[in-house]
Enzyme design. Structure first.
Site, mmCIF file in Angstrom:
data_model
loop_
_atom_site.group_PDB
_atom_site.id
_atom_site.type_symbol
_atom_site.label_atom_id
_atom_site.label_comp_id
_atom_site.label_asym_id
_atom_site.label_seq_id
_atom_site.Cartn_x
_atom_site.Cartn_y
_atom_site.Cartn_z
ATOM 1 C CB VAL A 16 37.827 54.265 91.488
ATOM 2 C CG1 VAL A 16 39.388 55.049 92.163
ATOM 3 C CG2 VAL A 16 38.133 55.531 90.572
ATOM 4 N N GLY A 46 29.396 49.743 90.888
ATOM 5 C CA GLY A 46 30.451 49.219 92.044
ATOM 6 C C GLY A 46 32.180 49.784 91.973
ATOM 7 N NE ARG A 47 36.165 45.554 92.707
ATOM 8 C CZ ARG A 47 36.955 44.422 92.684
ATOM 9 N NH1 ARG A 47 38.311 44.656 91.226
ATOM 10 N NH2 ARG A 47 37.157 43.673 93.628
ATOM 11 C CB ALA A 48 32.228 53.891 92.564
#
Length: 373
Positions: free
Chosen positions: A233, A254-256
């Site tokens: 996300v 990652g990127r969550a």
């Protein structure tokens, strides 16, 4: 007899149309989204027909009752990419999109990549659309959805978006927004995606609600080479306001989410399970109110080394919120370093009507995603 049979068929079609519609109402920043409203439902049968319905200028309720497989619709592309994370069987490779390998991974070994061309760019979704799946039948495979360039008033509910070049970073995103307004995405399952499950680009996405979705990061290919998807996300907007609630984030690394560049995020009542890396990455211009979230077996809840944004969050219920949003904030569970006391976040959200958060729980694991309306 033929006349009676015809009447029965017509009645069945009418009943089917009457039964179709958006379930429930949106919450949060996109609470006034209506999508295609009460337009007569249409049932595409081919990939071309689906693309046409989504991209035309008519208000539409589009119902998916089958799998629409775009995997081979535009053939394949073979070119030189790179291997930034190694060449082991579980590692993602990267397409050299916009010279990404050349500019950002110049020391990575080069390698030949062959990918399905259709996955690179999502299907254009125009304004005033409701895209709804029947039961668990509505699947878009091999290509994502793209809402850009000023579109507004879109609802996507109860579908799955899957299998978009999962071997390759830059192989395609599942859900893309860039200069979109009033978008509600609800009970959607995304799985085996090359790049981001959700990406909000650098232009303003004014009012967005992402609710009750299943972000399934389990994959044979990963930038962390461990079966956990890294690109999940990415909220990178300009003057974005995003509600993120009731979602289940499974096997990510990652990127969550990653939040930056003047994005206001109210993130509550979500469940993270089995994250081998970090969940939150908050960069400059990221403003986050996090409450009522549950974390289970998450290695790093907040990436503190790169933290440059503003966060209000607590592992205990906070009455500080009372004077800004009219109620106490709700505690996160197992939040680790996800603690912040920035009243700037609260002050900037004080003019908005924010949904109330419930106590943190693991319920999104059974309630989120396609088929769980």
């Amino acid at each position: 007899m033929k006349y009676a049979a015809a009447l029965t068929a017509v009645a069945a079609l009418a009943a089917r149309a009457a039964a179709v519609g958006v379930s429930g109402t949106p919450v949060g920043f996109a609470s006034s989204a209506t999508g295609g409203g009460d337009a007569t439902p249409v049932y595409p049968t081919t990939t071309d027909e689906l693309v046409s319905y989504l991209g035309d200028d008519e208000a539409r309720v589009i119902v998916l009752s089958k799998t629409f497989d775009f995997t081979d619709t535009e053939g394949t592309t073979t070119t030189t990419g790179c291997a930034p994370w190694g060449t082991a069987s579980g590692c993602q490779l990267a397409i050299n999109k916009d010279d990404w390998c050349t500019n950002y991974e110049p020391d990575a070994p080069t390698t030949t990549v062959t990918y399905n061309t259709a996955g690179e760019l999502g299907i254009t979704v125009n304004s005033n659309k409701s895209l709804i799946g029947e039961g668990t039948s509505g699947v878009i495979k091999g290509r994502g959805l793209r809402m850009v360039s000023g579109v507004s008033n879109i609802i996507i509910q109860n579908i799955a978006v899957t299998d978009i070049n999962p071997e390759y970073v830059w192989g395609g995103d599942a859900i893309t927004l860039d200069e979109a307004d009033l978008v509600w995405i609800d009970h959607v399952t995304t799985a085996r995606i090359g790049r981001q499950h959700y990406v909000l680009g650098t232009d303003a996405d004014s009012r967005v609600s992402i609710t009750n979705n299943y972000i399934n990061g389990e994959s044979d290919y990963s930038a962390t080479c461990d079966g956990h998807h890294y690109w999940n996300v990415y909220l990178d907007g300009s003057s974005d306001k995003v509600t993120f609630s009731g979602n289940y984030l499974y096997k990510t690394s990652g990127r969550a989410p990653k939040v930056q560049d003047n994005t206001y995020l109210h993130i509550y009542n979500n469940y993270w399970e089995n994250n081998s890396g970090h969940a939150f990455e908050i960069g400059s211009g990221g403003y986050v109110l996090a409450e009522g979230n549950y974390f289970s077996n998450v290695d790093t809840v907040l990436e503190t080394d790169t933290f440059e944004g503003a966060l209000f969050s607590s592992d205990s219920a906070s009455s500080t919120c009372e004077s800004y949003i009219g109620r106490s904030c709700v505690a996160n569970v197992n939040g680790g370093d996800l603690t912040g006391t920035s009243t700037t976040v609260l002050s900037n959200l004080s003019g908005d009507t924010l949904p109330s958060a419930d106590a943190a729980s693991t319920s999104p694991a059974s309630n989120a995603g396609q088929g769980n309306l």
